[in-house]
Design a protein around this motif. Structure first.
Motif: not given
Length: 425
Positions: A60-68
């Motif tokens: 989940v954190i990985g997806c937030l990082v890629k969104i940023s």
């Protein structure tokens, strides 16, 4: 809409915001699908097979990082009216030297890897039709012809269809293995079991994390989004894309946790591990499910292939235009330019030689080094560009963007050190 990476508007001008609509979603789907390849599927499955649901929070954190990261790349293009390579070039000649070395060596090795990955499920679906290497060559040539003759609008539609196939197959498999929802929710709590650090970092930093994140701004411009009026649309597009990716990744983690972890099945490393999973699926759920998975495997691999063939070729065309402007005249569609097509050929034909030879160790080391450096390079240069006077004041980073990009940069530096250590030990 215009198919161009050059903007004819000034990013700092005032533009009436356009209404964000689901119908506008497109470039984000392209970048997310391109970034998630067969290797990411294997990494996610292995994490699930070894630790069950424990590392779900990392995905989940990985997806937030890629969104940023993708949002920052898109915001730079829309806010400044300049491309990302133009921004890098403004930071000094060292960025140009690194990028030039990266696209040459990375493209050579990645071309062979992408063709092989796309060929594996085809060879499994159609055994005894032709040799795996010939399937790989066919995939590379198919990608070349498709990207060469089609405009962005067609490219986006095909990518969207393939993403739909990927999504439906993985969600179906996650439902079929009957996930334990209590364990899945428990996996959202940050925990690091013994021996899980490398897998955790890989889940956060690896899924969807490639040069294609940098290509997002180019696809945004190719869609016809060329100024700040498209900012809300771009942000919706980006979030929808990585929400889709998040569901995709979580689904594969569920498959790893339920089907592999509970039964103690081990997968081979690399893309061939997905063929092992196909055999496990056939044993448990029948041949039809195994075949369906192979179709999803092909969609995942081929979206990465044609995405790189298109997106990185656009970046190379922009790179060439900075040094030889006549190669990409103002107003010309870069996807019809000579540099774009030269790089397409570079991605396709020289790598074919690697399919028939053992990959040279020295080349693999260089590829690993410059590849490991790219994601920290991307995160930290975006942090630099979006906090400087190069970006109009109202579109510079806020505290949240700085925190996310700073954390991403630190994460990718750690991943870079870990990957370099593995190369030299």
């Amino acid at each position: 809409m215009a198919d161009t990476t050059r903007t004819d508007t000034v990013g700092s001008e005032n533009h009436a915001p356009r209404k964000a609509s689901w119908r506008s979603v497109g470039p984000g789907i392209v970048v997310a699908a391109t970034g998630v390849g067969a290797g990411d599927l294997v990494a996610t499955l292995l994490a699930g097979s070894k630790f069950g649901y424990t590392l779900l929070w990392a995905a989940v954190i990985g997806c937030l990082v890629k969104i940023s990261l993708a949002e920052a790349a898109g915001r730079w293009h829309l806010a400044t009216g300049r491309t990302l390579f133009d921004g890098w070039h403004s930071l000094g000649s060292w960025t140009t030297v690194y990028f030039a070395g990266y696209v040459v060596v990375w493209g050579f090795v990645y071309g062979a890897a992408a063709m092989s990955s796309s060929a594996l499920p085809l060879a499994a679906l159609f055994p005894d039709v032709m040799d795996l290497k010939l399937w790989a060559v066919l995939c590379g040539l198919a990608g070349l012809v498709f990207v060469w003759f089609n405009r962005y609008a067609v490219f986006e539609k095909v990518m969207t269809v393939l993403v739909g196939v990927m999504f439906l197959v993985t969600v179906y498999l996650a439902i079929r293995v009957t996930p334990r929802l209590d364990a899945a929710f428990a996996g959202l709590a940050p925990v690091l079991p013994d021996g899980s650090l490398v897998y955790t970092l890989g889940l956060i930093g690896g899924v969807g994390g490639t040069i294609t994140l940098a290509a997002y701004g180019y696809w945004v411009n190719a869609k016809g989004w060329t100024n700040t009026s498209w900012m809300k649309v771009m942000r919706l597009d980006n979030r929808v894309a990585y929400l889709t990716t998040g569901i995709f990744v979580v689904s594969m983690l569920i498959v790893g946790a339920e089907l592999l972890h509970s039964s103690g099945v081990a997968l081979a490393k690399g893309d061939k591990g997905l063929l092992d999973l196909s055999a496990v699926l056939e044993e448990h759920y029948g041949r039809a499910t195994a075949k369906l998975f192979l179709v999803g495997f092909f969609a995942t691999s081929f979206t990465s292939l044609i995405g790189v063939w298109h997106g990185v070729s656009l970046m190379f065309a922009d790179f060439a235009a900075k040094f030889r402007p006549p190669l990409v005249p103002a107003g010309m569609n870069p996807a019809r330019s000579l540099p774009f097509r030269v790089y397409l050929l570079w991605l396709t034909f020289p790598p074919i030689s690697l399919l028939f030879l053992d990959q040279p160790f020295g080349l693999i080391v260089v590829y690993g080094v410059i590849g490991a450096l790219f994601m920290p390079f991307l995160a930290l240069t975006l942090l630099w560009l979006l906090n400087s006077s190069r970006t109009p004041a109202q579109w510079r980073n806020g505290p949240l963007s700085n925190a996310m990009l700073g954390a991403a940069g630190l994460l990718f530096v750690v991943l870079c050190v870990q990957q370099l250590w593995e190369l030299v030990r």
